[in-house]
Write an enzyme that holds these catalytic residues in place. Structure first.
Site, PDB file in Angstrom:
ATOM      1  N   LYS A 299      56.289  -0.560  17.475  1.00 46.64           N
ATOM      2  CA  LYS A 299      55.138  -0.667  16.581  1.00 46.64           C
ATOM      3  C   LYS A 299      53.791  -0.797  17.278  1.00 46.64           C
ATOM      4  O   LYS A 299      52.749  -0.591  16.643  1.00 46.64           O
ATOM      5  CB  LYS A 299      55.312  -1.893  15.664  1.00 46.64           C
ATOM      6  CG  LYS A 299      56.451  -1.782  14.687  1.00 46.64           C
ATOM      7  CD  LYS A 299      56.221  -0.703  13.662  1.00 46.64           C
ATOM      8  CE  LYS A 299      57.445   0.169  13.533  1.00 46.64           C
ATOM      9  NZ  LYS A 299      57.219   1.459  12.946  1.00 46.64           N
ATOM     10  N   TYR A 387      60.815   1.715  10.508  1.00 44.96           N
ATOM     11  CA  TYR A 387      60.780   2.308  11.836  1.00 44.96           C
ATOM     12  C   TYR A 387      59.876   3.544  11.869  1.00 44.96           C
ATOM     13  O   TYR A 387      59.091   3.737  12.801  1.00 44.96           O
ATOM     14  CB  TYR A 387      62.189   2.668  12.301  1.00 44.96           C
ATOM     15  CG  TYR A 387      62.315   2.930  13.783  1.00 44.96           C
ATOM     16  CD1 TYR A 387      62.779   1.941  14.642  1.00 44.96           C
ATOM     17  CD2 TYR A 387      61.964   4.159  14.344  1.00 44.96           C
ATOM     18  CE1 TYR A 387      62.889   2.156  16.009  1.00 44.96           C
ATOM     19  CE2 TYR A 387      62.063   4.383  15.696  1.00 44.96           C
ATOM     20  CZ  TYR A 387      62.533   3.389  16.535  1.00 44.96           C
ATOM     21  OH  TYR A 387      62.626   3.618  17.881  1.00 44.96           O
TER      22      TYR A 387
END
Length: 394
Positions: A299, A387
């Site tokens: 991330k 994700y």
């Protein structure tokens, strides 16, 4: 020198913001403390969400990414000797991710900025940001042995957690939330073809392992190790043997990674951090200057890109309408996405890693969660949606 937006930090966040502003007809100056070679060689992230890829294309930096980036339609989870593939497009309505190293993103953005954009000054060390709560904040920096000042309508700090910009926000006006994990990652780059065409995340009694890649001929691999580990204590053969052990599949004793020369080895501590608010007066924080996530959820770079996309839209809105509405909402808009990504990264990290003090009960809980993901389309979809990246709010 004066500019509309002074950008501190020439990493992917600062460079992407400069490109998006340039395309919107807004001038900026980028100040980077390191030299160009260091910035373009700095190894960091390698997974790009769909929204990040879209932003790079919108900035004019998609040509080499589209030619050389590797699209991935899933990841593989391994636990208890079993493998489960998470099919991203099937679970998210078509979203995917790309493998394209941060070094390459930076090279592309630097080349564009140098050729087409506003000033990009390397080895320009910022020493202070003053007047955040005034209409014309001031950036003091040193470049080529001389002291300079840059006046700005706005300042954006993309200079990381230890950068100068965070300190332009008075201590009484900011709050930082942190979490430190009791383990680190030992990461290697190896001149070896990836063993699998998608990333493998492995839970094991020996600790976490990740098999990733940078290209069809270069593997990026990680092992969970104790905090304070010295890479010198892990000779290449030991690293490869441990990776094979942690990634092993039941019923396939011959399974092995493809080995090759290790060209880089380093230890990465694991921590989470969020600073609120992400704006004070006319100073904005973006990327690692505002938040840090453990790399398990891929991330970090993507959150930074989302920040500057939101900010670029807000500056364009101000230019077109005269309204500061989107700028005023910047911190709240970004923090919603930041905390969601922090939670996802936390869950991925604590589910896949072996805490040094965890009990057999804790291990069984981890295995139960992984079994749930393997057996439930709903649980797998939750992982896949996070994700591949949530939409970037305006």
């Amino acid at each position: 020198m004066h500019t509309t937006v002074g950008i501190i930090g020439g990493g992917p966040a600062g460079l992407l913001l400069a490109r998006l502003l340039h395309r919107a007809g807004i001038d900026s100056v980028v100040l980077e403390s390191r030299d160009r070679g260091y910035v373009e060689r700095r190894q960091r992230a390698g997974i790009l969400e769909q929204a990040t890829v879209d932003a790079l294309r919108a900035a004019g930096a998609g040509t080499r990414l589209d030619a050389e980036g590797i699209p991935h339609d899933g990841i593989e989870l391994r636990h208890d000797g079993r493998a489960t593939r998470i099919d991203f497009p099937a679970l998210t309505g078509g979203r995917r991710v790309w493998v394209y190293a941060q070094t390459e993103v930076v090279k592309d953005l630097v080349a564009l900025q140098v050729a087409q954009g506003g000033p990009l000054l390397f080895e320009a060390e910022v020493t202070a940001v003053e007047g955040a709560d005034t209409e014309r904040p001031l950036v003091r920096y040193t470049h080529q042995g001389r002291r300079h000042t840059l006046t700005c309508d706005y300042v954006v700090g993309c200079d990381g957690f230890h950068g100068v910009t965070r300190h332009a926000v008075p201590e009484g006006e900011r709050r930082t939330f942190t979490r430190t994990y009791p383990y680190s990652w030992l990461g290697i780059l190896a001149e070896a073809p990836p063993v699998y065409d998608e990333l493998i995340y492995a839970h094991s009694e020996r600790g976490f392992a990740l098999a990733s890649m940078r290209s069809p001929s270069v593997s990026r691999l990680y092992l969970q190790v104790p905090d304070g580990t010295d890479p010198a204590d892990w000779p290449d053969e030991r690293v490869w043997d441990e990776l094979d052990a942690r990634l092993a599949l039941r019923g396939d004793p011959a399974w092995r990674l493809r080995r090759g020369p290790v060209t880089q080895k380093s230890v990465l501590p694991m921590r989470s951090s969020v600073t609120e608010p992400m704006r004070y007066g006319r100073v904005f924080l973006a990327g690692d200057a505002a938040h840090i996530v453990p790399p398990t959820g891929a991330k970090g770079l993507n959150l930074a890109a989302a920040d500057v996309v939101v900010l670029a839209r807000a500056f364009a809105h101000l230019k077109d309408t005269g309204s500061t509405g989107l700028l005023d909402a910047y911190s709240d808009t970004c923090l919603r996405r930041v905390w969601r990504a922090e939670h996802f990264s936390y869950v991925m990290t604590t589910t896949l890693h072996a805490d040094p003090g965890q009990s057999p009960f804790d291990t069984r809980l981890q295995l139960s969660q992984l079994d749930r993901i393997a057996g439930s389309p709903h649980a797998a979809a939750e992982l896949a949606e996070n994700y591949t990246g949530l939409p970037i709010d305006a």
